[in-house]
Design a protein around this motif. Structure first.
Motif, PDB file in Angstrom:
ATOM      1  N   PRO A 122      30.071 104.209 100.474  1.00 43.39           N
ATOM      2  CA  PRO A 122      30.801 104.751  99.324  1.00 43.39           C
ATOM      3  C   PRO A 122      32.042 103.929  99.029  1.00 43.39           C
ATOM      4  CG  PRO A 122      31.124 106.137 101.267  1.00 43.39           C
ATOM      5  CD  PRO A 122      30.109 105.096 101.634  1.00 43.39           C
ATOM      6  N   ASP A 123      32.253 103.630  97.759  1.00 42.93           N
ATOM      7  CA  ASP A 123      33.395 102.808  97.350  1.00 42.93           C
ATOM      8  C   ASP A 123      33.690 103.131  95.894  1.00 42.93           C
ATOM      9  OD1 ASP A 123      35.242 100.879  96.638  1.00 42.93           O
ATOM     10  OD2 ASP A 123      34.196  99.232  97.637  1.00 42.93           O
ATOM     11  N   ARG A 124      34.851 103.709  95.615  1.00 36.73           N
ATOM     12  CA  ARG A 124      35.188 104.112  94.253  1.00 36.73           C
ATOM     13  C   ARG A 124      35.463 102.922  93.340  1.00 36.73           C
ATOM     14  NH1 ARG A 124      36.353 109.433  93.450  1.00 36.73           N
ATOM     15  NH2 ARG A 124      35.999 108.814  91.277  1.00 36.73           N
ATOM     16  N   PRO A 128      28.986 103.335  89.531  1.00 35.61           N
ATOM     17  CA  PRO A 128      28.314 104.525  90.067  1.00 35.61           C
ATOM     18  C   PRO A 128      26.901 104.189  90.535  1.00 35.61           C
ATOM     19  CG  PRO A 128      29.336 104.989  87.935  1.00 35.61           C
ATOM     20  CD  PRO A 128      29.401 103.506  88.126  1.00 35.61           C
ATOM     21  N   PHE A 163      29.044 110.463  96.587  1.00 36.13           N
ATOM     22  CA  PHE A 163      29.106 109.673  95.351  1.00 36.13           C
ATOM     23  C   PHE A 163      29.384 110.624  94.183  1.00 36.13           C
ATOM     24  CE2 PHE A 163      26.132 107.571  98.259  1.00 36.13           C
ATOM     25  CZ  PHE A 163      26.717 106.316  98.367  1.00 36.13           C
ATOM     26  N   ASP A 165      30.828 110.267  91.273  1.00 40.62           N
ATOM     27  CA  ASP A 165      30.778 109.811  89.888  1.00 40.62           C
ATOM     28  C   ASP A 165      29.422 110.118  89.247  1.00 40.62           C
ATOM     29  OD1 ASP A 165      33.351 108.779  90.020  1.00 40.62           O
ATOM     30  OD2 ASP A 165      32.652 106.825  90.733  1.00 40.62           O
TER      31      ASP A 165
END
Length: 249
Positions: A122-124, A128, A163, A165
Motif C-alpha cells: 500500500p502506498d498513497r 489507485p 486500499f 482510494d
C-alpha cells in the motif's frame, strides 16, 4: 451454366467477399495517429512479465512514460513473477506507479482481494488499484450483471481498509456494454480505464472515462517487444494530482 464458368464466378464472388472482409477488418484495426503530447500530456504504459526485463531508467527519460501500471495478481493465487521487481525499479526511476489485478469470474471476490493485499504494497503516492475486467484470458463463466457486481462489491469491501482510494476498472467495450452501461450505480464507484485501439474516445466524456488505452502494439526505448500505451484524460482531476510537471531537459 457450364461448370467451369460457374466455378469461375463462384470463385470470384468468394474472393470479393474475402477481400471486403479483410478491408473491413483492416479499416477497423488500422493504426491511427497516436495522441500527441500536446493533446494528451500525461501518457504511460501497462506491463506484465510478458515484457521481460525492462530498462526503467531509459523509460523514465521518455516524455510519454509518465506512469506505469503493472500486473500484480490474477484470481485467488497467481502473482506476476516480475511485479516486485517492476514495482521497485519503476519507483526508483521516478515513474508514477500503479498495480492491476486480473479479475477472474471463477473465484470469489474476497479470495482475490486477499491475494492482492498479500502482494501489492500500500502506498498513497501511487495510482489507485486497477481491476482488469475482460473476457479474453478469463475462465469460461459468463456472470450475470448481479453476479459480477456482487463479487466486485466483495472484492472492494475487502481491500478498502488497505486500499481506500476509489479503484480503476479496466474494461473492453464488450464488458462496458454488457455490464456497466446503464448499470453504473449497481457497481462500486470507480475510475474507468477504457480500451479503444481503433478510435479516440470523446474528450468531453472524461467524466465517464479517466484513462484511455490507445494501443497494444507500441514500441518504446527500454522495452523489447510490444507494449500497451495509455493516456490520461486531459481534463481528469481525480488522478492527475499525482503528476507534477516534468522538468524541461
Amino acid at each position: 451454366m457450364r461448370q467451369p464458368v460457374k466455378a469461375i464466378i463462384m470463385g470470384a464472388a468468394i474472393l470479393a467477399a474475402a477481400s471486403a472482409a479483410f478491408l473491413t477488418y483492416e479499416t477497423a484495426m488500422a493504426p491511427f495517429e497516436p495522441p500527441s503530447l500536446e493533446d494528451y500530456p500525461i501518457q504511460g504504459i501497462d506491463v506484465s512479465h510478458h515484457q521481460g526485463d525492462i530498462d526503467w531508467s531509459r523509460l523514465a527519460a521518455l516524455p510519454n512514460v509518465r506512469f506505469a501500471i503493472m500486473k500484480a495478481t490474477e484470481g485467488g493465487d497467481f502473482r506476476d513473477r516480475k511485479f516486485a521487481e517492476n514495482w521497485r525499479r519503476a519507483g526508483e526511476a521516478g515513474i508514477v506507479r500503479g498495480a492491476y489485478h486480473f479479475f477472474t469470474f471463477c473465484r470469489p471476490g474476497r479470495d482475490q482481494a486477499e491475494n492482492v493485499m498479500a502482494t501489492v504494497p500500500p502506498d498513497r503516492a501511487t495510482l489507485p488499484l486497477a481491476v482488469d475486467i475482460e473476457f479474453h484470458g478469463n475462465c469460461g463463466k459468463v456472470p450475470t450483471v448481479d453476479e459480477l457486481a456482487d463479487e466486485l462489491d466483495a472484492f472492494i469491501d475487502t481491500i478498502r481498509g488497505t486500499f481506500p482510494d476509489k479503484p480503476i476498472f479496466y474494461v473492453t467495450q464488450e464488458i462496458y456494454d454488457r455490464y456497466l452501461k446503464g448499470n453504473e450505480k449497481r457497481f462500486p464507484s470507480h475510475y474507468l480505464w477504457l480500451r479503444s485501439i481503433a478510435r479516440e474516445p470523446k474528450q468531453q466524456d472524461c467524466g465517464r472515462w479517466s484513462i484511455w488505452q490507445f494501443a497494444d502494439n507500441g514500441t518504446l526505448d527500454g522495452i523489447q517487444g510490444a507494449v500497451d500505451l495509455n493516456a490520461l484524460c486531459p481534463s481528469e482531476t481525480g488522478l492527475s494530482s499525482l503528476f507534477s510537471e516534468k522538468p524541461e531537459e
